[in-house]
Design a protein around this motif. Sequence first.
Motif, PDB file in Angstrom:
ATOM      1  N   VAL A  28      -7.972  -1.243   7.087  1.00  0.00           N
ATOM      2  CA  VAL A  28      -6.560  -1.307   6.730  1.00  0.00           C
ATOM      3  C   VAL A  28      -6.323  -2.650   6.037  1.00  0.00           C
ATOM      4  CG1 VAL A  28      -4.203  -1.380   7.620  1.00  0.00           C
ATOM      5  CG2 VAL A  28      -5.851   0.224   8.585  1.00  0.00           C
ATOM      6  N   THR A  29      -5.750  -2.575   4.839  1.00  0.00           N
ATOM      7  CA  THR A  29      -5.478  -3.790   4.053  1.00  0.00           C
ATOM      8  C   THR A  29      -4.039  -3.702   3.536  1.00  0.00           C
ATOM      9  OG1 THR A  29      -6.165  -2.725   2.003  1.00  0.00           O
ATOM     10  CG2 THR A  29      -7.898  -3.881   3.253  1.00  0.00           C
ATOM     11  N   TYR A  30      -3.578  -4.767   2.879  1.00  0.00           N
ATOM     12  CA  TYR A  30      -2.221  -4.717   2.326  1.00  0.00           C
ATOM     13  C   TYR A  30      -2.089  -3.595   1.288  1.00  0.00           C
ATOM     14  CZ  TYR A  30      -1.240  -8.856   5.011  1.00  0.00           C
ATOM     15  OH  TYR A  30      -1.053  -9.711   6.053  1.00  0.00           O
ATOM     16  N   PRO A  31      -3.032  -3.474   0.336  1.00  0.00           N
ATOM     17  CA  PRO A  31      -2.887  -2.362  -0.619  1.00  0.00           C
ATOM     18  C   PRO A  31      -2.985  -0.994   0.047  1.00  0.00           C
ATOM     19  CG  PRO A  31      -4.519  -3.943  -1.398  1.00  0.00           C
ATOM     20  CD  PRO A  31      -4.132  -4.387  -0.032  1.00  0.00           C
ATOM     21  N   SER A  32      -3.717  -0.885   1.166  1.00  0.00           N
ATOM     22  CA  SER A  32      -3.788   0.442   1.801  1.00  0.00           C
ATOM     23  C   SER A  32      -2.462   0.776   2.486  1.00  0.00           C
ATOM     24  CB  SER A  32      -4.967   0.541   2.782  1.00  0.00           C
ATOM     25  OG  SER A  32      -4.658  -0.087   4.013  1.00  0.00           O
ATOM     26  N   LEU A  33      -1.699  -0.248   2.848  1.00  0.00           N
ATOM     27  CA  LEU A  33      -0.372  -0.005   3.448  1.00  0.00           C
ATOM     28  C   LEU A  33       0.708   0.140   2.382  1.00  0.00           C
ATOM     29  CD1 LEU A  33      -0.204  -2.519   6.464  1.00  0.00           C
ATOM     30  CD2 LEU A  33      -0.625  -0.070   6.551  1.00  0.00           C
ATOM     31  N   TRP A  34       0.612  -0.718   1.341  1.00  0.00           N
ATOM     32  CA  TRP A  34       1.707  -0.784   0.357  1.00  0.00           C
ATOM     33  C   TRP A  34       1.377  -0.228  -1.020  1.00  0.00           C
ATOM     34  CZ3 TRP A  34       2.278  -6.729   1.472  1.00  0.00           C
ATOM     35  CH2 TRP A  34       2.969  -6.920   2.672  1.00  0.00           C
ATOM     36  N   GLY A  35       0.068  -0.088  -1.323  1.00  0.00           N
ATOM     37  CA  GLY A  35      -0.353   0.208  -2.693  1.00  0.00           C
ATOM     38  C   GLY A  35      -0.532  -1.106  -3.459  1.00  0.00           C
ATOM     39  N   VAL A  36      -1.258  -1.022  -4.581  1.00  0.00           N
ATOM     40  CA  VAL A  36      -1.609  -2.238  -5.334  1.00  0.00           C
ATOM     41  C   VAL A  36      -0.380  -2.911  -5.949  1.00  0.00           C
ATOM     42  CG1 VAL A  36      -2.835  -3.066  -7.404  1.00  0.00           C
ATOM     43  CG2 VAL A  36      -4.009  -1.590  -5.762  1.00  0.00           C
ATOM     44  N   GLU A  37       0.485  -2.112  -6.581  1.00  0.00           N
ATOM     45  CA  GLU A  37       1.636  -2.704  -7.281  1.00  0.00           C
ATOM     46  C   GLU A  37       2.579  -3.426  -6.324  1.00  0.00           C
ATOM     47  OE1 GLU A  37       2.114  -3.519 -10.387  1.00  0.00           O
ATOM     48  OE2 GLU A  37       0.085  -2.692 -10.419  1.00  0.00           O
ATOM     49  N   GLU A  38       2.894  -2.756  -5.195  1.00  0.00           N
ATOM     50  CA  GLU A  38       3.793  -3.373  -4.215  1.00  0.00           C
ATOM     51  C   GLU A  38       3.122  -4.613  -3.593  1.00  0.00           C
ATOM     52  OE1 GLU A  38       6.810  -3.243  -3.604  1.00  0.00           O
ATOM     53  OE2 GLU A  38       7.029  -4.149  -1.610  1.00  0.00           O
ATOM     54  N   SER A  39       1.814  -4.560  -3.400  1.00  0.00           N
ATOM     55  CA  SER A  39       1.110  -5.726  -2.849  1.00  0.00           C
ATOM     56  C   SER A  39       1.255  -6.910  -3.794  1.00  0.00           C
ATOM     57  CB  SER A  39      -0.375  -5.418  -2.641  1.00  0.00           C
ATOM     58  OG  SER A  39      -0.518  -4.371  -1.721  1.00  0.00           O
ATOM     59  N   ARG A  40       1.078  -6.646  -5.098  1.00  0.00           N
ATOM     60  CA  ARG A  40       1.232  -7.727  -6.091  1.00  0.00           C
ATOM     61  C   ARG A  40       2.661  -8.284  -6.056  1.00  0.00           C
ATOM     62  NH1 ARG A  40      -2.105  -4.780 -10.495  1.00  0.00           N
ATOM     63  NH2 ARG A  40      -4.149  -5.765 -10.254  1.00  0.00           N
ATOM     64  N   ARG A  41       3.624  -7.381  -5.925  1.00  0.00           N
ATOM     65  CA  ARG A  41       5.034  -7.820  -5.895  1.00  0.00           C
ATOM     66  C   ARG A  41       5.291  -8.701  -4.668  1.00  0.00           C
ATOM     67  NH1 ARG A  41       9.850  -7.298  -4.309  1.00  0.00           N
ATOM     68  NH2 ARG A  41       9.298  -6.004  -2.524  1.00  0.00           N
ATOM     69  N   GLN A  42       4.752  -8.269  -3.534  1.00  0.00           N
ATOM     70  CA  GLN A  42       4.940  -9.048  -2.295  1.00  0.00           C
ATOM     71  C   GLN A  42       4.291 -10.432  -2.426  1.00  0.00           C
ATOM     72  OE1 GLN A  42       6.324  -8.217   0.787  1.00  0.00           O
ATOM     73  NE2 GLN A  42       6.770  -6.050   0.559  1.00  0.00           N
ATOM     74  N   ALA A  43       3.090 -10.462  -3.026  1.00  0.00           N
ATOM     75  CA  ALA A  43       2.397 -11.747  -3.201  1.00  0.00           C
ATOM     76  C   ALA A  43       3.222 -12.663  -4.103  1.00  0.00           C
ATOM     77  CB  ALA A  43       1.003 -11.519  -3.780  1.00  0.00           C
ATOM     78  N   ASN A  44       3.755 -12.112  -5.196  1.00  0.00           N
ATOM     79  CA  ASN A  44       4.574 -12.929  -6.103  1.00  0.00           C
ATOM     80  C   ASN A  44       5.812 -13.466  -5.406  1.00  0.00           C
ATOM     81  OD1 ASN A  44       2.883 -12.734  -8.314  1.00  0.00           O
ATOM     82  ND2 ASN A  44       3.801 -10.808  -9.007  1.00  0.00           N
TER      83      ASN A  44
END
Length: 319
Positions: A271-287
């Motif tokens: 389980v990773t951030y992209p597996s929970l949120w998807g890649v695009e949302e993960s990038r948005r959260q990181a930004n």
Amino acid sequence: MTSSVSRTASVQDATQTATQTAETKAFDLKDYLKQQQALVEAALDRSITTVYPEKIYESMRYSLMAGGKRLRPILCLATCELSGGSLEMAMPTACALEMIHTMSLIHDDLPAMDNDDYRRGKLTNHKVYGDDVAILAGDGLLAYAFEYVATQTQQVPPERLLRVVAKLGRAVGAAGLVGGQVVDLACEGQPDVSLETLNFIHRHKTGALLEASVLCGAILAGANEADQLRLARYAQLIGLAFQIVDDVLDITATQEELGKTAGKDLQAQKVTYPSLWGVEESRRQANQLIAEAKAELAPFGQLAQPLMAIADYITARKH
Ligand code: GRG
């Protein structure tokens, strides 16, 4: 310790000077990182010499000198300078942070943990020296990190040094890296890991040492409590963003770019951030986290340019 009044005054003076030159001289992060990396590489190279029994020193040096971004030492040097200290005051601690980080990578790559063959573009330590020596190389680097800080730091009052040693110990142990790793191992193969647990893992596995890197620099320079708090929040925010980006890169980057096996998380069904949120949302959260981290630096003005740029680099990096 510097009083908050003189701290504010010095920040204002420096801010004015920096503002005056900001238009003519934009901050060049690439140049800054190259310069700081060169200083750190040279200091690390001097820190360990190969003596009898050669095998263990060679193994320790193999991983320590295998490259890497040197992000933790650079953060430590940057916050020490931001807080009015010198590079010399912080360099032994900067080296110790890299020794601790490197030992955690050696142990993480072992068959009993992540079982990886490549790290930093080279064969992992145990692949070259065997599991037994790799375990000992990690232990050797960990012990030496503390010895190195205690014996090599100069021009720093002993009470600050003591706080740095305590901060490093806490970041490494069960309240830090070790605790994060234990929960991570316990979650292996479990499909229903919550966001709360994932955050716990990464606040400890990745965040604790990044936070210690930032805070140790500030403590060595005698930063006041308010500045330390601000810097701690900055570190926590970039730490989480760093891990989210790491998870995204595991999916989107190649083995050549990463210097280690790509796609490991997917393969292990982690389980990773992209597996929970998807890649695009993960990038948005990181930004978003990076924007919040940079906001913490506002009171330091132009003096915080290196830390601001490092925060941006965390989301822009490709490895
Ligand atoms: C600390 C006593 C002790 C034991 C180790 C194995 C372990 C306990 C903890 C795991 C720690 C770990 C591997 C965390 C991952 C941190 C991380 C994101 C590493 C990658 O960092 P980068 O990208 O790597 O800065 P480079 O190679 O650039 O330095």
